[in-house]
Scaffold this active site. Structure first.
Site, PDB file in Angstrom:
ATOM      1  N   VAL A  91       0.845  -1.191   0.000  1.00 44.87           N
ATOM      2  CA  VAL A  91       0.000   0.000   0.000  1.00 44.87           C
ATOM      3  C   VAL A  91       0.887   1.250   0.000  1.00 44.87           C
ATOM      4  CG1 VAL A  91      -1.786   1.277   1.231  1.00 44.87           C
ATOM      5  CG2 VAL A  91      -1.843  -1.228   1.209  1.00 44.87           C
ATOM      6  N   LYS A  92       0.715   2.049  -1.065  1.00 44.26           N
ATOM      7  CA  LYS A  92       1.554   3.252  -1.209  1.00 44.26           C
ATOM      8  C   LYS A  92       0.805   4.452  -0.640  1.00 44.26           C
ATOM      9  CE  LYS A  92       4.317   5.191  -4.999  1.00 44.26           C
ATOM     10  NZ  LYS A  92       4.376   5.184  -6.461  1.00 44.26           N
ATOM     11  N   LEU A  93       1.457   5.145   0.288  1.00 44.30           N
ATOM     12  CA  LEU A  93       0.820   6.238   1.041  1.00 44.30           C
ATOM     13  C   LEU A  93       1.652   7.510   0.908  1.00 44.30           C
ATOM     14  CD1 LEU A  93       0.443   4.032   4.219  1.00 44.30           C
ATOM     15  CD2 LEU A  93      -1.504   4.856   2.867  1.00 44.30           C
TER      16      LEU A  93
END
Ligand code: G3P
Length: 192
Positions: A86-88
């Site tokens: 998950v890229k945040l």
């Protein structure tokens, strides 16, 4: 140093995979749009297609800017496939979301990093990967490679486990210099 490819183009991902040196993929909403992939269902399907082409981690970016939205989107992305990371965004809410996911064993990539202070925060939150934007730092007349070296030093001294994923790579020299400076991963377009 691992090699990730920075694209949503399936043909390029296949080509990089065939080279035998590909370790993963990073994407973002603008790279998806470049391939004409728009709309939630198409985007989610495209992430699964990418995961089925490669063996390594595949970063899938949330669009939300608020914590609840990031958690909702991130959980949906993480459920798509075991290779999803998950890229945040590197914001206060993004750091909170990185901590939320790391507490639950979900891999994260904290992106849009421009300083060592941000790198420390993301590592404290348990981020799996940290993405400093080398080319864009160079664009603003700072030295992106120096930042990689600084973060690498801090992580080594402090024993942080977060991997440095050098992004916004513009040329082959960036790749070599990232390797020298201690990046764990370089994500590049195929033509770099
Ligand atoms: O990995 C981040 C990348 O997609 C942005 O690259 O060249 O637009 O700064 P660039």
């Amino acid at each position: 140093m691992k090699f990730f490819i920075d694209t949503a183009n399936l043909a390029q991902i296949k080509e990089a995979q065939a080279l035998g040196v590909l370790d993963g993929v990073t994407t973002n909403p603008s790279l998806m749009a470049k391939e004409g992939i728009t709309g939630k269902d198409s985007i989610l399907k495209h992430y699964v297609d990418i995961c089925n082409l490669v063996d390594g981690d595949v970063s899938a970016e949330v669009n939300a800017l608020d914590f609840d939205g990031m958690v909702r989107e991130g959980e949906e992305l993480a459920e798509l496939h075991e290779q999803i990371v998950v890229k945040l965004p590197m914001t206060k809410e993004g750091v909170m979301a990185a901590k939320y996911f790391s507490d639950r064993g979900v891999k994260t990539n904290v992106t849009l990093v421009f300083s060592a202070g941000q790198a420390i925060l993301a590592a404290k939150a348990g981020a799996t990967y940290l993405s400093p934007f080398i080319g864009r730092i160079d664009d603003s007349s700072w030295d992106g490679i120096e930042l990689i070296a600084q973060i690498s030093h801090i992580y080594n001294v402090q024993g942080f486990k977060t991997e440095i994923l050098a992004a916004s790579i513009r040329n082959a020299l960036h790749i070599v210099r990232c390797a020298e400076a201690g990046a764990d991963v370089c994500t590049c377009p195929l033509d770099s």
